[in-house]
Design a protein around this motif. Sequence first.
Motif, PDB file in Angstrom:
ATOM      1  N   GLU A  57     -10.818   4.644  -5.019  1.00  0.00           N
ATOM      2  CA  GLU A  57     -10.895   2.893  -5.244  1.00  0.00           C
ATOM      3  C   GLU A  57      -9.255   2.535  -5.404  1.00  0.00           C
ATOM      4  O   GLU A  57      -8.710   2.730  -6.101  1.00  0.00           O
ATOM      5  CB  GLU A  57     -11.864   2.416  -6.038  1.00  0.00           C
ATOM      6  N   VAL A  61      -7.579  -1.380  -5.773  1.00  0.00           N
ATOM      7  CA  VAL A  61      -7.914  -2.737  -6.099  1.00  0.00           C
ATOM      8  C   VAL A  61      -6.277  -3.364  -6.409  1.00  0.00           C
ATOM      9  O   VAL A  61      -5.657  -3.062  -7.120  1.00  0.00           O
ATOM     10  CB  VAL A  61      -8.447  -2.795  -7.238  1.00  0.00           C
ATOM     11  N   SER A 105      -4.483  -6.951  -7.081  1.00  0.00           N
ATOM     12  CA  SER A 105      -4.843  -8.430  -7.484  1.00  0.00           C
ATOM     13  C   SER A 105      -3.719  -9.345  -7.539  1.00  0.00           C
ATOM     14  O   SER A 105      -2.527  -8.937  -7.683  1.00  0.00           O
ATOM     15  CB  SER A 105      -5.603  -8.320  -8.688  1.00  0.00           C
ATOM     16  N   PHE A 121      -8.488 -10.786  -6.041  1.00  0.00           N
ATOM     17  CA  PHE A 121      -8.346  -9.214  -5.603  1.00  0.00           C
ATOM     18  C   PHE A 121      -8.886  -9.011  -4.465  1.00  0.00           C
ATOM     19  O   PHE A 121     -10.071  -9.393  -3.880  1.00  0.00           O
ATOM     20  CB  PHE A 121      -8.746  -8.620  -6.956  1.00  0.00           C
ATOM     21  N   GLU A 122      -8.519  -7.779  -4.020  1.00  0.00           N
ATOM     22  CA  GLU A 122      -9.016  -7.120  -2.840  1.00  0.00           C
ATOM     23  C   GLU A 122      -9.320  -5.589  -3.260  1.00  0.00           C
ATOM     24  O   GLU A 122      -8.401  -5.129  -3.450  1.00  0.00           O
ATOM     25  CB  GLU A 122      -8.290  -7.349  -1.533  1.00  0.00           C
ATOM     26  N   LYS A 123     -10.568  -5.324  -3.059  1.00  0.00           N
ATOM     27  CA  LYS A 123     -10.858  -3.801  -3.058  1.00  0.00           C
ATOM     28  C   LYS A 123     -11.262  -2.925  -1.810  1.00  0.00           C
ATOM     29  O   LYS A 123     -12.005  -3.372  -1.042  1.00  0.00           O
ATOM     30  CB  LYS A 123     -12.033  -3.771  -4.128  1.00  0.00           C
ATOM     31  N   GLN A 124     -10.796  -1.999  -2.087  1.00  0.00           N
ATOM     32  CA  GLN A 124     -11.143  -0.774  -0.768  1.00  0.00           C
ATOM     33  C   GLN A 124     -11.677   0.488  -1.410  1.00  0.00           C
ATOM     34  O   GLN A 124     -11.022   1.005  -2.467  1.00  0.00           O
ATOM     35  CB  GLN A 124      -9.944  -0.586   0.056  1.00  0.00           C
ATOM     36  N   THR A 125     -12.918   0.814  -1.013  1.00  0.00           N
ATOM     37  CA  THR A 125     -13.335   2.110  -1.595  1.00  0.00           C
ATOM     38  C   THR A 125     -13.854   3.211  -0.662  1.00  0.00           C
ATOM     39  O   THR A 125     -14.221   2.711   0.600  1.00  0.00           O
ATOM     40  CB  THR A 125     -14.560   1.710  -2.455  1.00  0.00           C
TER      41      THR A 125
END
Length: 220
Positions: free
Chosen positions: A139, A141, A143, A153-157
């Motif tokens: 993961e 994140v 921010s 924030f932007e999250k990639q998992t």
Amino acid sequence: MSVQQRRLPVYKKILEENKKKWMIKEFLEYRLSKYGYIDSEILKTPLGTRIVIYAERPSRIIGRKGAIVKEVSNILATKLGVENPQIDVIDVSKIEAPEMFPKVVAYRIANAMAKGVRFRRVMFAAIRQLTEAGAKGFEIVVSGKLSTERARFEKQTFGKLYKIGYDAKNRVRRAVVHVLLKPGIYGIEVRIAPASLQYSDEYKIKPPVRPEAAAQQQQQ
């Protein structure tokens, strides 16, 4: 060891030792972060204190003719009271793929953003590197003021990554790095489940084998 330290209760001695280890780790991260520092291990030996530094580029931490290591050793001995510090620098690539260490990935993202690369492009590059390295899950994140004046924030998992429980606390690796740019401070948080990680709920049940069948298999 002074007389006052000898009279301290056992739990206070443990707290003092843990406090000193935390101070050493914080100092090493502050002093060596720009040279590829990842993590450190502090070991007590009869000859003094052995400090093992894991780095992405050991030569930069050692410095020319060992200048940086000598400087760090002097500061640890004089300012933090570390008894006879002995520093060893180990290349993490000889132990495991560097992409399996979240601090390496976070620093790569931070350095690329400091050079003006867009955060999404850097995140996708990190995702490609992690998937090629065979990470079980991760993961990322980022921010800060990503596209507007308002922070978000932007999250990639990807894959299987536990966020709570024993595995999340003790087996999933986590690192947080901050980078200061013109709009403000940005935070990068990376969690990685290494390729070699086996979760507690991953197990195989072998079917029961009768003694007669086991004896026949051994004879064959």
